[in-house]
Design an enzyme around this catalytic site. Sequence first.
Site, mmCIF file in Angstrom:
data_model
loop_
_atom_site.group_PDB
_atom_site.id
_atom_site.type_symbol
_atom_site.label_atom_id
_atom_site.label_comp_id
_atom_site.label_asym_id
_atom_site.label_seq_id
_atom_site.Cartn_x
_atom_site.Cartn_y
_atom_site.Cartn_z
ATOM 1 N N THR A 13 0.827 -1.216 0.000
ATOM 2 C CA THR A 13 0.000 0.000 0.000
ATOM 3 C C THR A 13 0.859 1.263 0.000
ATOM 4 O O THR A 13 0.678 2.166 -0.830
ATOM 5 C CB THR A 13 -0.891 -0.006 1.264
ATOM 6 O OG1 THR A 13 -1.645 -1.205 1.257
ATOM 7 C CG2 THR A 13 -1.819 1.172 1.308
ATOM 8 N N LYS A 203 4.357 2.795 18.176
ATOM 9 C CA LYS A 203 4.372 4.228 17.902
ATOM 10 C C LYS A 203 4.596 5.027 19.189
ATOM 11 O O LYS A 203 5.301 6.034 19.208
ATOM 12 C CB LYS A 203 3.061 4.640 17.235
ATOM 13 C CG LYS A 203 2.899 4.002 15.846
ATOM 14 C CD LYS A 203 1.472 4.104 15.359
ATOM 15 C CE LYS A 203 1.295 3.499 13.979
ATOM 16 N NZ LYS A 203 -0.120 3.281 13.626
ATOM 17 N N GLY A 300 -3.041 4.524 5.489
ATOM 18 C CA GLY A 300 -3.451 4.608 4.091
ATOM 19 C C GLY A 300 -2.286 4.996 3.190
ATOM 20 O O GLY A 300 -1.257 5.494 3.659
HETATM 21 N N1 HSE Z 1 -2.117 -0.291 10.820
HETATM 22 C C1 HSE Z 1 -1.772 1.059 11.119
HETATM 23 C C2 HSE Z 1 -3.004 1.757 11.690
HETATM 24 C C3 HSE Z 1 -1.291 1.737 9.875
HETATM 25 O O1 HSE Z 1 -4.109 1.217 11.578
HETATM 26 O O2 HSE Z 1 -2.863 2.805 12.283
HETATM 27 C C4 HSE Z 1 -0.563 3.013 10.135
HETATM 28 O O3 HSE Z 1 0.571 2.846 10.919
#
Ligand code: HSE
Length: 436
Positions: A13, A203, A300
């Site tokens: 993606t 994160k 995305g």
């Molecule tokens: N899988 C992650 C989310 C994508 O849904 O936030 C972005 O890091």
Amino acid sequence: MLPLRIGLCGLGTVGRGTLEVLRRNAGMLAQRCGRELEVVQIGARSARPEADLGAIPFTHDIFAIAANPAVDVLVELIGGVEPARELVLTAIANGKQVVTANKALIAGCGDELFAAARARGVTLAYEAAVAGGIPIIKALREGLAANRIRWLAGIINGTSNFILSEMRDKGREFADVLVEAQLLGYAEADPTLDVEGIDAAHKLVILAALAFGMPLRLDAVHIEGITRIQPEDVRYAGDLGYRIKHLGIARRNDRGIELRVHPALVPERSLVAQVHGALNAVMVRGDAVGGTLYCGPGAGAEPTASAVIADILDIARRLNGGGRDAMHPLGFDLAEDGALPVLAIDDAETAHYLRVSALDRPGVLSQLAQILSARGISIEAIIQKEPVPGQDHVPLILLTNRTREREVRAAIAAIEQLESVAGPVVHLRKEALDEV
Ligand code: HSE
């Protein structure tokens, strides 16, 4: 000036999104960084993808890109820890600049990778690893650099936020919405990383390292996902004026640093409660600036590509000017706060939501109140629904004041021992997100 030569690893993606934006905005990007950005090689381990690569050479051997002398910047978009770690280390050893969107990699191996990049004098940039298109890394590293950060908190997993929003607004089933999040390209290849809170933990440790100047402590994060959220708790929270959001929280108090990801009740009127779908939002409170909020698409193709390309532009500008990278990500000595211990969840302080299934008979409420008050816990709000004919037990929903988690867990254990209480107590935390 010669073009900046990019080797792109990964055509999922984000890889396809990055290629598309680099092409669409080529002229403007060249103007902004003073040289053209040219993709000179693309690598993906799986079969040659559908994407139209034009004349750009393609390889299944991503390590060939790390070794290619014609590549200045390796863009790592393959995800996962291995072989991404080895790929990035090889690229760094070969003197390449590296851009990655890989939060699992940075959170788990960042200390090793940044040390290697620093020793080789190259940049390892990772804006896209946290909160998709929101420039939160830049905000913490640059825009808020004058501040002592008190806390940061936010919605940092788009998939979880999308699922909770659809469950609440449309009464949809968890499993259904997860399938849609996968189709829309929000979810990780392994979506348990999203719904079990692990992606948010990746994160959060990156944000906490920047905010507090501390090491990347993935091992120390308290992690809960959204899988145990029941539709009735979403409804009861609504009755009390709250919404349930999945949050990542890093907070400094006088004993240490709380690092936790879990679902929490947030006031319906708070800004964070208005953040729906795959949007992310991060609140950062600094001693000089006060409260700030950063909001935007957290997942995305093109939102993430936006952050990847911002890093490429920064690298191009730095290389144009020559010299070492003065703003190396995490390339600082541990700050004063960074030496503080990370607290166990028992030492975290929040308000709490408890749902107790109790027998409808005199005295039960006073037993609960006694258990809570014996531990210094005050009840801030309470709802009891009328009994449904044929059912012995009624749901009792309590909101408490801000209390140390240890006390609440002890109270829950005592409540669960009561003969008049059936089954486990449902426990969620409540965050006002407004205190200094
Ligand atoms: N899988 C992650 C989310 C994508 O849904 O936030 C972005 O890091």
